[in-house]
Design a protein around this motif. Structure first.
Motif, PDB file in Angstrom:
ATOM      1  N   TYR A 189       0.855  -1.183   0.000  1.00  0.00           N
ATOM      2  CA  TYR A 189       0.000   0.000   0.000  1.00  0.00           C
ATOM      3  C   TYR A 189       0.896   1.239   0.000  1.00  0.00           C
ATOM      4  CZ  TYR A 189      -4.083  -2.866   1.081  1.00  0.00           C
ATOM      5  OH  TYR A 189      -5.102  -3.802   1.029  1.00  0.00           O
ATOM      6  N   THR A 190       0.677   2.126  -0.956  1.00  0.00           N
ATOM      7  CA  THR A 190       1.443   3.369  -1.000  1.00  0.00           C
ATOM      8  C   THR A 190       0.830   4.382  -0.035  1.00  0.00           C
ATOM      9  OG1 THR A 190       0.128   4.288  -2.808  1.00  0.00           O
ATOM     10  CG2 THR A 190       2.052   2.940  -3.400  1.00  0.00           C
ATOM     11  N   HIS A 191       1.488   5.514   0.111  1.00  0.00           N
ATOM     12  CA  HIS A 191       1.034   6.463   1.133  1.00  0.00           C
ATOM     13  C   HIS A 191      -0.201   7.244   0.705  1.00  0.00           C
ATOM     14  CE1 HIS A 191       2.437  10.690  -0.098  1.00  0.00           C
ATOM     15  NE2 HIS A 191       2.647   9.944  -1.147  1.00  0.00           N
ATOM     16  N   ALA A 192      -0.497   7.283  -0.612  1.00  0.00           N
ATOM     17  CA  ALA A 192      -1.631   8.078  -1.081  1.00  0.00           C
ATOM     18  C   ALA A 192      -2.108   7.545  -2.422  1.00  0.00           C
ATOM     19  CB  ALA A 192      -1.234   9.552  -1.211  1.00  0.00           C
ATOM     20  N   VAL A 193      -3.343   7.899  -2.752  1.00  0.00           N
ATOM     21  CA  VAL A 193      -3.916   7.512  -4.041  1.00  0.00           C
ATOM     22  C   VAL A 193      -3.086   8.126  -5.167  1.00  0.00           C
ATOM     23  CG1 VAL A 193      -5.969   7.654  -5.500  1.00  0.00           C
ATOM     24  CG2 VAL A 193      -6.220   7.367  -3.020  1.00  0.00           C
ATOM     25  N   ASN A 249      -5.327  -3.675  12.516  1.00  0.00           N
ATOM     26  CA  ASN A 249      -6.100  -4.821  12.030  1.00  0.00           C
ATOM     27  C   ASN A 249      -6.977  -4.504  10.828  1.00  0.00           C
ATOM     28  OD1 ASN A 249      -4.962  -6.492  13.913  1.00  0.00           O
ATOM     29  ND2 ASN A 249      -6.894  -7.330  14.657  1.00  0.00           N
ATOM     30  N   TYR A 250      -6.631  -3.434  10.107  1.00  0.00           N
ATOM     31  CA  TYR A 250      -7.278  -3.280   8.803  1.00  0.00           C
ATOM     32  C   TYR A 250      -6.849  -4.455   7.925  1.00  0.00           C
ATOM     33  CZ  TYR A 250      -8.436  -1.584   4.166  1.00  0.00           C
ATOM     34  OH  TYR A 250      -8.951  -1.495   2.900  1.00  0.00           O
ATOM     35  N   LEU A 251      -5.564  -4.752   7.945  1.00  0.00           N
ATOM     36  CA  LEU A 251      -5.053  -5.978   7.327  1.00  0.00           C
ATOM     37  C   LEU A 251      -4.925  -7.037   8.405  1.00  0.00           C
ATOM     38  CD1 LEU A 251      -2.160  -4.590   5.065  1.00  0.00           C
ATOM     39  CD2 LEU A 251      -4.491  -5.210   4.364  1.00  0.00           C
ATOM     40  N   ASP A 252      -5.458  -8.180   8.172  1.00  0.00           N
ATOM     41  CA  ASP A 252      -5.312  -9.291   9.112  1.00  0.00           C
ATOM     42  C   ASP A 252      -3.820  -9.613   9.225  1.00  0.00           C
ATOM     43  OD1 ASP A 252      -5.175 -11.672  10.477  1.00  0.00           O
ATOM     44  OD2 ASP A 252      -6.628 -12.727   9.211  1.00  0.00           O
ATOM     45  N   PRO A 253      -3.236  -9.480  10.431  1.00  0.00           N
ATOM     46  CA  PRO A 253      -1.788  -9.725  10.570  1.00  0.00           C
ATOM     47  C   PRO A 253      -1.359 -11.119  10.127  1.00  0.00           C
ATOM     48  CG  PRO A 253      -2.654  -8.635  12.524  1.00  0.00           C
ATOM     49  CD  PRO A 253      -3.841  -9.018  11.698  1.00  0.00           C
ATOM     50  N   ALA A 254      -2.278 -12.052  10.110  1.00  0.00           N
ATOM     51  CA  ALA A 254      -1.933 -13.418   9.695  1.00  0.00           C
ATOM     52  C   ALA A 254      -2.028 -13.595   8.187  1.00  0.00           C
ATOM     53  CB  ALA A 254      -2.856 -14.421  10.394  1.00  0.00           C
ATOM     54  N   ALA A 297      -0.696  -8.774   4.507  1.00  0.00           N
ATOM     55  CA  ALA A 297      -0.015  -8.040   5.586  1.00  0.00           C
ATOM     56  C   ALA A 297       1.475  -8.341   5.581  1.00  0.00           C
ATOM     57  CB  ALA A 297      -0.630  -8.400   6.933  1.00  0.00           C
ATOM     58  N   ARG A 298       1.829  -9.611   5.413  1.00  0.00           N
ATOM     59  CA  ARG A 298       3.248  -9.981   5.414  1.00  0.00           C
ATOM     60  C   ARG A 298       3.982  -9.359   4.231  1.00  0.00           C
ATOM     61  NH1 ARG A 298       0.888 -14.974   6.991  1.00  0.00           N
ATOM     62  NH2 ARG A 298       1.044 -15.808   4.867  1.00  0.00           N
ATOM     63  N   ASP A 299       3.336  -9.375   3.051  1.00  0.00           N
ATOM     64  CA  ASP A 299       3.958  -8.784   1.859  1.00  0.00           C
ATOM     65  C   ASP A 299       4.125  -7.268   2.010  1.00  0.00           C
ATOM     66  OD1 ASP A 299       4.128 -11.236   0.621  1.00  0.00           O
ATOM     67  OD2 ASP A 299       2.280 -10.986  -0.549  1.00  0.00           O
ATOM     68  N   HIS A 300       3.109  -6.625   2.571  1.00  0.00           N
ATOM     69  CA  HIS A 300       3.161  -5.175   2.781  1.00  0.00           C
ATOM     70  C   HIS A 300       4.332  -4.812   3.691  1.00  0.00           C
ATOM     71  CE1 HIS A 300       1.825  -1.070   3.307  1.00  0.00           C
ATOM     72  NE2 HIS A 300       1.713  -1.236   4.618  1.00  0.00           N
ATOM     73  N   ALA A 349       4.737  -4.296  14.222  1.00  0.00           N
ATOM     74  CA  ALA A 349       4.304  -5.009  13.023  1.00  0.00           C
ATOM     75  C   ALA A 349       4.982  -6.379  12.931  1.00  0.00           C
ATOM     76  CB  ALA A 349       4.603  -4.179  11.776  1.00  0.00           C
ATOM     77  N   LEU A 350       6.274  -6.432  13.240  1.00  0.00           N
ATOM     78  CA  LEU A 350       6.976  -7.718  13.249  1.00  0.00           C
ATOM     79  C   LEU A 350       6.311  -8.698  14.210  1.00  0.00           C
ATOM     80  CD1 LEU A 350      10.735  -6.576  13.250  1.00  0.00           C
ATOM     81  CD2 LEU A 350       9.555  -7.778  11.389  1.00  0.00           C
ATOM     82  N   ALA A 351       6.016  -8.213  15.398  1.00  0.00           N
ATOM     83  CA  ALA A 351       5.367  -9.078  16.389  1.00  0.00           C
ATOM     84  C   ALA A 351       3.979  -9.500  15.913  1.00  0.00           C
ATOM     85  CB  ALA A 351       5.279  -8.360  17.733  1.00  0.00           C
ATOM     86  N   SER A 352       3.260  -8.581  15.289  1.00  0.00           N
ATOM     87  CA  SER A 352       1.890  -8.870  14.854  1.00  0.00           C
ATOM     88  C   SER A 352       1.834  -9.973  13.805  1.00  0.00           C
ATOM     89  CB  SER A 352       1.233  -7.602  14.292  1.00  0.00           C
ATOM     90  OG  SER A 352       1.100  -6.619  15.285  1.00  0.00           O
ATOM     91  N   VAL A 353       2.790  -9.963  12.875  1.00  0.00           N
ATOM     92  CA  VAL A 353       2.772 -10.973  11.808  1.00  0.00           C
ATOM     93  C   VAL A 353       3.474 -12.259  12.226  1.00  0.00           C
ATOM     94  CG1 VAL A 353       2.649  -9.181  10.046  1.00  0.00           C
ATOM     95  CG2 VAL A 353       4.883 -10.154  10.657  1.00  0.00           C
TER      96      VAL A 353
END
Length: 598
Positions: free
Chosen positions: A453-457, A473-478, A482-485, A526-530
């Motif tokens: 996801y970029t910072h803006a449209v 949790n907009y993106l499911d951490p699992a 999310a991992r690719d982002h 983020a590392l911990a979340s994924v």
């Protein structure tokens, strides 16, 4: 210790804050409030900033500075050829008469430790940001400095001639200094100082005992919690970003801002940190500050407000001060109050959600609840398709930022929950429509080729603020997305040491030259979340090395030499540390006897 760290500690009592250098000088103190003129400001000008130092006669000396454990009481030990002495500095704070005693009073205890140290005390307060030198008058056992809005009084058991004539003397017994703004000390010097010191130490230790702090990285979290606490202006509940102004983000950058205000748009992170450590009183005060602003607002919300809710924070440049290490301009006020940042309405809704869903709040249902939630939803409806300055407050261009839409999404989710709590189906329906609309905008920022996801449209640039897509949790951490982002962001914005740039594209001042510390703590989260928990711990431990000698953290870090930049200490850096440590502790979830010690 890293080179070029800020060589100061802070003391405070939720009414004021002061910086104490390793040489004992009070290098920053604003009275009577965080946003007032400095009384001592050598942090920005060695000559015009005044001085309050307790120095040895010998130029050759060493210094050791540390906090009394689990307190905001600071000690500085100075050793020279004549001997060793210790200065204990604190701002009194304790419970008295069913309220907190937090006077505009700085107390200094000076005591010999070894041999016969010879010292000189120099106190030269100023006002109007160094443009006004105060006149001093001698009393029976005090000096009065006049010329500012209120008299400043120094009360001491040191012979006054030693101060007025700046004469050195041999320290053979403990000496005490009270510096007060407005109200003088009308009490015995020695017994009062010792009583205030005992009570203040006791207050801070009980406050920490009543905090919920996980066993992992406990020492760092305790220090961060103590630092965050004294960034709160208790009179209104506001929490400022920092107690300083115009400490540059990097050498010669011109990015020198006044941070002595409360950023509404960062309220989610602050409330989260306070909730994690179980400090409900501070959380309630901050939520009420935001509620008052929300209920009184007529037009747009601002990104930041004064500590009393003041709206106009007109920016002014002071050209008579040299600046930190010669860096100018020196700014008071902050033009960002005029900016359009559309995440603020979502931040306000998230901040007010606990008033309805957290049962620790005894909050009578307001008759106008539906009205003001509708007001905030109206604001989201009006701005959800609008360009704005974004979280980093770009001054000269606007975008449709994914971060702004993320908080509109989160705020609408909060409104949905409030609507359920007050049984208002119309609010629930409107909130759901805005949730769906925000999702449409955020998804327009997705780049399927880079899987990020970029910072803006319609922008190719990456931005650390989009780490929040995972953390909220907009993106499911699992999820794979999310991992690719996360992988794409770290590939472009992360340094080998785990530091993180906000972004690397040019803004109004060119390309950023230093990393932004809170972004690195978001990265840890983020590392911990994924599920990359070992990397999260390893990175977190590296980040701890960027604190100064007292584990206080700045806003920015130069990746090349580890130097600290930006306003200091930065409350939101400490908030980031606290939230990252909490996220790691939740993932580890081990009994204490199996938990790795620091």
């Amino acid at each position: 210790m890293n080179s070029k760290t800020y060589e100061t500690g802070i003391i405070g009592n939720c009414a004021f804050m002061a910086h104490v250098k390793r040489d004992t000088n009070i290098s920053w103190l604003c009275w009577p409030r965080f946003d007032s003129s400095f009384v001592f400001g050598s942090l920005l000008d060695d000559v015009k900033g005044g001085e309050f130092s307790i120095l040895p006669i010998s130029k050759e000396h060493t210094s050791k500075q540390y906090y009394i454990e689990n307190t905001n009481v600071l000690r500085t030990e100075i050793t020279s050829e004549d001997g060793t002495y210790r200065v204990t500095d604190f701002a009194p704070r304790f419970s008295q008469y069913d309220r907190y005693f937090k006077p505009l009073m700085l107390v200094r205890k000076i005591e010999p430790i070894d041999k016969n140290p010879k010292i000189k005390v120099r106190c030269k307060p100023v006002y109007d940001y160094g443009r006004l030198e105060l006149d001093s008058y001698q009393g029976s056992n005090h000096l009065v400095f006049q010329g500012g809005p209120e008299p400043i009084r120094l009360t001491t058991n040191i012979p006054l001639s030693n101060l007025t004539e700046e004469r050195s003397f041999v320290l053979t017994e403990a000496k005490y200094i009270f510096l007060t703004y407005g109200s003088p000390l009308e009490a015995p010097i020695v017994s009062t100082a010792e009583h205030f010191l005992r009570e203040t130490i006791n207050y801070w230790r009980i406050w920490i005992k009543h905090s919920t702090i996980a066993p992992v990285y406990q020492e760092a979290v305790i220090r961060s919690a103590l630092a965050l606490k004294i960034h709160q202006f208790e009179d209104t509940g506001a929490i400022i970003a920092a107690g300083t102004t115009s400490l540059p983000e990097s050498e010669g950058s011109g990015r020198n801002w006044d941070y002595r205000y409360c950023w509404l748009r960062d309220s989610f992170y602050v409330l989260t940190a306070l909730n994690h450590i179980g400090q409900f009183e501070e959380m309630e005060g901050y939520a009420n500050y935001i509620a008052n602003i929300s209920f009184e607002a007529k037009g747009r919300f601002q990104p930041l407000y004064g500590i009393t809710g003041k709206r106009e924070l007109t920016e002014e440049i002071l050209d008579h001060l040299a600046g930190y290490r010669g860096n100018q301009p020196i700014r008071i006020g902050n033009q960002a109050y005029e900016h359009i940042q559309n995440d603020v309405y979502g931040q306000a809704l998230i901040s007010l959600l606990p008033l309805y869903t957290d049962h620790r709040f005894v909050f009578r249902e307001r008759t106008d609840s539906s009205q003001w939630v509708s007001f905030l939803l109206n604001k989201i409806e009006q701005t959800i398709d609008e360009k704005d300055a974004g979280i980093w407050e770009f001054r000269n261009f606007a975008n449709r930022h994914s971060y702004s839409n993320l908080f509109q999404w989160a705020g609408s989710n909060a409104a949905l929950k409030i609507g359920i709590a007050i049984e208002d189906t119309q609010i629930q329906e409107r909130a759901q429509r805005l949730i769906d609309r925000a999702i449409e905008h955020i998804e327009k920022c997705y780049d399927p080729e880079r899987k990020v996801y970029t910072h803006a449209v319609d922008s190719p640039h990456l931005d650390a603020s989009t780490l929040q897509l995972i953390l909220m949790n907009y993106l499911d951490p699992a999820s794979e997305r999310a991992r690719d982002h996360l992988i794409a962001l770290e590939k472009e914005l992360k340094t080998p040491e785990g530091l993180f740039y906000r972004y690397l594209h040019s803004d109004d001042f060119g390309k950023p030259k230093t990393t932004f510390l809170i972004c690195a703590f978001w990265y840890v989260e983020a590392l911990a979340s994924v599920g990359r928990i070992e990397e999260a711990q390893e990175t977190f431990e590296k980040l701890l090395s960027y604190g100064n000698h007292l584990m206080l953290f700045s806003e920015d870090i130069d990746e090349n030499d580890g130097s600290q930049w930006g306003n200091f200490p930065q409350a939101y850096s400490h908030v980031g540390l606290m939230n990252a440590a909490y996220r790691i502790s939740q993932k580890l979830d081990k009994p204490s006897f199996l938990t790795k010690q620091e």
